[in-house]
Design a protein around this motif. Sequence first.
Motif, PDB file in Angstrom:
ATOM      1  N   ARG A   1      37.671  40.271   4.485  1.00 19.71           N
ATOM      2  CA  ARG A   1      36.470  40.442   5.320  1.00 19.71           C
ATOM      3  C   ARG A   1      36.047  39.110   5.929  1.00 19.71           C
ATOM      4  NH1 ARG A   1      32.947  45.536   3.412  1.00 19.71           N
ATOM      5  NH2 ARG A   1      34.782  46.787   2.973  1.00 19.71           N
ATOM      6  N   PHE A   2      36.132  38.053   5.127  1.00 20.15           N
ATOM      7  CA  PHE A   2      35.704  36.744   5.618  1.00 20.15           C
ATOM      8  C   PHE A   2      36.760  36.115   6.516  1.00 20.15           C
ATOM      9  CE2 PHE A   2      32.790  37.565   2.234  1.00 20.15           C
ATOM     10  CZ  PHE A   2      31.608  37.027   2.703  1.00 20.15           C
ATOM     11  N   LEU A   3      38.029  36.389   6.224  1.00 20.92           N
ATOM     12  CA  LEU A   3      39.099  35.876   7.090  1.00 20.92           C
ATOM     13  C   LEU A   3      38.974  36.475   8.489  1.00 20.92           C
ATOM     14  CD1 LEU A   3      42.086  35.897   4.608  1.00 20.92           C
ATOM     15  CD2 LEU A   3      41.278  33.912   5.895  1.00 20.92           C
ATOM     16  N   ARG A   4      38.699  37.781   8.540  1.00 21.45           N
ATOM     17  CA  ARG A   4      38.513  38.427   9.845  1.00 21.45           C
ATOM     18  C   ARG A   4      37.300  37.863  10.559  1.00 21.45           C
ATOM     19  NH1 ARG A   4      41.536  43.570  10.118  1.00 21.45           N
ATOM     20  NH2 ARG A   4      42.591  43.676   8.118  1.00 21.45           N
ATOM     21  N   ALA A   5      36.211  37.689   9.816  1.00 21.23           N
ATOM     22  CA  ALA A   5      34.990  37.149  10.419  1.00 21.23           C
ATOM     23  C   ALA A   5      35.242  35.736  10.941  1.00 21.23           C
ATOM     24  CB  ALA A   5      33.859  37.150   9.397  1.00 21.23           C
ATOM     25  N   ALA A   6      36.035  34.963  10.195  1.00 23.06           N
ATOM     26  CA  ALA A   6      36.335  33.589  10.610  1.00 23.06           C
ATOM     27  C   ALA A   6      37.163  33.594  11.889  1.00 23.06           C
ATOM     28  CB  ALA A   6      37.075  32.857   9.497  1.00 23.06           C
ATOM     29  N   GLN A   7      38.088  34.542  11.963  1.00 26.79           N
ATOM     30  CA  GLN A   7      38.921  34.661  13.155  1.00 26.79           C
ATOM     31  C   GLN A   7      38.062  35.029  14.366  1.00 26.79           C
ATOM     32  OE1 GLN A   7      41.988  37.525  12.422  1.00 26.79           O
ATOM     33  NE2 GLN A   7      43.562  36.135  13.181  1.00 26.79           N
ATOM     34  N   GLU A   8      37.198  36.016  14.176  1.00 24.35           N
ATOM     35  CA  GLU A   8      36.314  36.434  15.273  1.00 24.35           C
ATOM     36  C   GLU A   8      35.394  35.312  15.713  1.00 24.35           C
ATOM     37  OE1 GLU A   8      34.185  40.069  14.266  1.00 24.35           O
ATOM     38  OE2 GLU A   8      36.126  41.012  13.897  1.00 24.35           O
ATOM     39  N   ALA A   9      34.957  34.504  14.755  1.00 21.61           N
ATOM     40  CA  ALA A   9      34.025  33.421  15.066  1.00 21.61           C
ATOM     41  C   ALA A   9      34.755  32.184  15.597  1.00 21.61           C
ATOM     42  CB  ALA A   9      33.230  33.066  13.814  1.00 21.61           C
ATOM     43  N   GLU A  10      36.074  32.284  15.725  1.00 18.77           N
ATOM     44  CA  GLU A  10      36.890  31.185  16.216  1.00 18.77           C
ATOM     45  C   GLU A  10      36.738  29.920  15.372  1.00 18.77           C
ATOM     46  OE1 GLU A  10      35.928  31.003  20.341  1.00 18.77           O
ATOM     47  OE2 GLU A  10      37.235  32.691  20.817  1.00 18.77           O
ATOM     48  N   VAL A  11      36.760  30.112  14.081  1.00 21.47           N
ATOM     49  CA  VAL A  11      36.801  28.999  13.152  1.00 21.47           C
ATOM     50  C   VAL A  11      38.244  28.510  13.117  1.00 21.47           C
ATOM     51  CG1 VAL A  11      36.695  28.429  10.688  1.00 21.47           C
ATOM     52  CG2 VAL A  11      34.907  29.844  11.729  1.00 21.47           C
ATOM     53  N   GLN A  12      38.425  27.195  13.111  1.00 20.52           N
ATOM     54  CA  GLN A  12      39.795  26.674  13.028  1.00 20.52           C
ATOM     55  C   GLN A  12      40.146  26.430  11.558  1.00 20.52           C
ATOM     56  OE1 GLN A  12      40.469  22.978  15.063  1.00 20.52           O
ATOM     57  NE2 GLN A  12      42.695  23.192  14.949  1.00 20.52           N
ATOM     58  N   ILE A  13      41.138  27.172  11.059  1.00 18.10           N
ATOM     59  CA  ILE A  13      41.549  26.998   9.660  1.00 18.10           C
ATOM     60  C   ILE A  13      42.893  26.287   9.631  1.00 18.10           C
ATOM     61  CG2 ILE A  13      42.056  28.160   7.478  1.00 18.10           C
ATOM     62  CD1 ILE A  13      40.342  30.506   8.382  1.00 18.10           C
ATOM     63  N   LEU A  14      42.925  25.111   9.042  1.00 16.03           N
ATOM     64  CA  LEU A  14      44.183  24.381   8.879  1.00 16.03           C
ATOM     65  C   LEU A  14      44.698  24.658   7.479  1.00 16.03           C
ATOM     66  CD1 LEU A  14      43.257  20.908  10.411  1.00 16.03           C
ATOM     67  CD2 LEU A  14      44.310  22.865  11.554  1.00 16.03           C
ATOM     68  N   THR A  15      45.797  25.430   7.376  1.00  9.80           N
ATOM     69  CA  THR A  15      46.346  25.728   6.057  1.00  9.80           C
ATOM     70  C   THR A  15      47.417  24.703   5.688  1.00  9.80           C
ATOM     71  OG1 THR A  15      47.883  27.256   7.074  1.00  9.80           O
ATOM     72  CG2 THR A  15      45.882  28.209   6.169  1.00  9.80           C
ATOM     73  N   GLU A  16      47.853  24.766   4.453  1.00  8.62           N
ATOM     74  CA  GLU A  16      48.810  23.783   3.908  1.00  8.62           C
ATOM     75  C   GLU A  16      48.347  22.362   4.208  1.00  8.62           C
ATOM     76  OE1 GLU A  16      53.190  25.193   3.823  1.00  8.62           O
ATOM     77  OE2 GLU A  16      52.304  26.197   5.563  1.00  8.62           O
ATOM     78  N   THR A  17      47.046  22.201   4.173  1.00 13.30           N
ATOM     79  CA  THR A  17      46.448  20.921   4.523  1.00 13.30           C
ATOM     80  C   THR A  17      45.605  20.414   3.361  1.00 13.30           C
ATOM     81  OG1 THR A  17      46.433  21.502   6.865  1.00 13.30           O
ATOM     82  CG2 THR A  17      44.931  19.756   6.168  1.00 13.30           C
ATOM     83  N   MET A  18      46.033  19.300   2.811  1.00 12.16           N
ATOM     84  CA  MET A  18      45.383  18.730   1.632  1.00 12.16           C
ATOM     85  C   MET A  18      44.473  17.592   2.085  1.00 12.16           C
ATOM     86  SD  MET A  18      45.742  18.868  -1.747  1.00 12.16           S
ATOM     87  CE  MET A  18      45.280  17.848  -3.134  1.00 12.16           C
ATOM     88  N   THR A  19      43.192  17.702   1.803  1.00 10.48           N
ATOM     89  CA  THR A  19      42.274  16.616   2.114  1.00 10.48           C
ATOM     90  C   THR A  19      42.441  15.540   1.050  1.00 10.48           C
ATOM     91  OG1 THR A  19      40.769  18.225   3.065  1.00 10.48           O
ATOM     92  CG2 THR A  19      39.876  16.034   2.626  1.00 10.48           C
ATOM     93  N   LEU A  20      42.774  14.338   1.515  1.00 14.97           N
ATOM     94  CA  LEU A  20      43.082  13.273   0.564  1.00 14.97           C
ATOM     95  C   LEU A  20      41.886  12.371   0.321  1.00 14.97           C
ATOM     96  CD1 LEU A  20      46.563  12.256   2.011  1.00 14.97           C
ATOM     97  CD2 LEU A  20      46.105  13.699   0.038  1.00 14.97           C
ATOM     98  N   GLU A  21      41.069  12.224   1.365  1.00 14.21           N
ATOM     99  CA  GLU A  21      39.951  11.304   1.210  1.00 14.21           C
ATOM    100  C   GLU A  21      38.784  11.720   2.085  1.00 14.21           C
ATOM    101  OE1 GLU A  21      39.629   6.600   0.465  1.00 14.21           O
ATOM    102  OE2 GLU A  21      40.338   7.156   2.464  1.00 14.21           O
ATOM    103  N   LEU A  22      37.600  11.476   1.562  1.00 11.24           N
ATOM    104  CA  LEU A  22      36.366  11.709   2.316  1.00 11.24           C
ATOM    105  C   LEU A  22      35.508  10.472   2.120  1.00 11.24           C
ATOM    106  CD1 LEU A  22      34.156  13.488   3.710  1.00 11.24           C
ATOM    107  CD2 LEU A  22      33.550  14.280   1.415  1.00 11.24           C
ATOM    108  N   THR A  23      34.926   9.964   3.217  1.00 11.96           N
ATOM    109  CA  THR A  23      34.049   8.800   3.079  1.00 11.96           C
ATOM    110  C   THR A  23      32.601   9.234   3.278  1.00 11.96           C
ATOM    111  OG1 THR A  23      33.949   8.208   5.420  1.00 11.96           O
ATOM    112  CG2 THR A  23      35.849   7.392   4.164  1.00 11.96           C
ATOM    113  N   ALA A  24      31.677   8.344   2.876  1.00 12.95           N
ATOM    114  CA  ALA A  24      30.254   8.622   3.041  1.00 12.95           C
ATOM    115  C   ALA A  24      29.892   8.734   4.524  1.00 12.95           C
ATOM    116  CB  ALA A  24      29.437   7.520   2.368  1.00 12.95           C
ATOM    117  N   GLU A  25      30.755   8.195   5.394  1.00 16.37           N
ATOM    118  CA  GLU A  25      30.513   8.292   6.842  1.00 16.37           C
ATOM    119  C   GLU A  25      31.093   9.589   7.407  1.00 16.37           C
ATOM    120  OE1 GLU A  25      31.975   5.418   5.377  1.00 16.37           O
ATOM    121  OE2 GLU A  25      29.889   4.756   5.120  1.00 16.37           O
TER     122      GLU A  25
END
Lengths: 132, 415
Positions: free
Chosen positions: B71-95
């Motif tokens: 249900r949420f995947l469909r909603a995300a598709q309709e809302a044109e959310v960009q989903i990057l799969t097989e994508t590992m976030t390695l770092e996040l900064t305070a900025e």
Amino acid sequence: MPEKEMRCIICPAGCVLRLSYDADGPALLALSGADCTRGREYAEQELTDPRRTLTSTVKVRGGRFPLVSVRSAAPLPKHLLRPAIALLRDLWAEAPVEAGSVLLDDILGTGTPLLATRAVPSQAIKSAMIAL
Amino acid sequence: MEPTLKTDIAVIGGGPAGLAAAVAARAAGAERVLVLEREPVAGGILNQCIHDGFGLVRFGEALTGPEYADRFLRAAQEAEVQILTETMTLELTAERRLTALGPQGLFAAEAGAVILAMGCRERARGAIQIPGTRPAGIFTAGTAQHYLNAQNLMPGRRALILGSGDVGLIMARRLTLEGAEVLAVVEKLPYAGGLARNIAQCLEDYDIPLYLSHTVTHIEGKQRVERVTVARVDEAGREVPGTARVYACDTLILSVGLIPENELSLKAGVKLSPVTGGALVDEDLQTNVPGIFACGNALHVHDLVDYASAEAEQAARSAVAFCRGEAALPPGIPVRPAAGVRYVVPFFARPGSRPLLSLRVSAPAGPGRLVVKAGEQVLAARKFTRLLPSEMARLTPRLPVPPGAAEMEVLVSDA
């Protein structure tokens, strides 16, 4: 008049239902402990004809995943769960599988179909990396 | 690395919380919403939770995990959310700069606001220190579930389950239906960790015994688990001498708790609660780092996915407001768990706000009242018949946090 307690499994509240019933039938005579009306429906069903939704997996040929998750479209008589699972062991689905598609028209003569609960596209994952 | 991607909202994790956050962020007016997901498909743990019972609160029907995710995947598709799969976030900064590794290689992104939705991890054997040998055949419940439901691999034939968390109960039933023998579920505490409905439909339906106030005291086996010793424990959790029983089995399944996943958050300077393991958020679900928000099981372990989705939507609305540059507010006052309450999220609330409080009790309680106080003023009091540590309670005070209050308290009272 026999009495018993059962846990309502309809929602996460998990009310403790206290039933008194007529063993011939059997028929529900009195009920307490239910926070909502679904408790009575559940108690009556559980007393006369207990049912559960079957959820399991079915093997897929040529799919991106080796299995597709499945469910019975409606709850099945409880005693049919194990025979139904045994039936699924020999069942194969062919990729691509659409979410909601019918994989079996009638589970063991109940008239209830077996549905895929997710889509399995064709092709295998190219890397052998198994993501846990 | 120069950012190659610019986005209004970056959501880390594409499970139920992340997807709900992304859809809600678009609905709240964010133009570019990016979801970074480690797995080949979004949906998170729901994809291996093939049983039904999800969505009862939100949709009024008992969906299976994959159906709820869909249900949420469909909603995300309709809302044109960009989903990057097989994508590992390695770092996040305070900025709010992210470094991630995807199928196209390493890249950097810059976000107006970041939503942490990484979910949680299972506690494993190392976390609970069971003496014995180290054979194969010891799995966390989620790993066993992945083997069975995603990979078509049978984890074992004769299993004992330690811990009565919901995943453990679900696995007791699943293993039984797939032909394994589940000898017992063993719980160290005097009450079950999972929902009552799961005790009924996963254990009682299949005559699987549940031993409360018992734990595993020893594991034996050379290559594979051969024997597991179970003993009763006293109130302090110590083994009661003379109560040990040995089970011959080839598998031990652990369902001994979940820990919010926050390694990325820590690197960004996000402060965590030692109780929940999640970020110390305010009533907008903003962490101590401006523009970084948290929700779902990465914030605190939820009992129902429906509430994780709802919380994610709240975080998304706050994140969009932050992107619009709505004026930063002064910090709130602490929200403190008092008598009978283990934790309360959020940890801070601003005067004038009526924060939605999510909380858990420290031991089974009831009948009683849940009371929210600021000084001597009662902001809310709600009667309940019973509350278990396995259930999350949610409560919005009737009255706003009064100006000048030093702190808020949430407690369980008898009357």
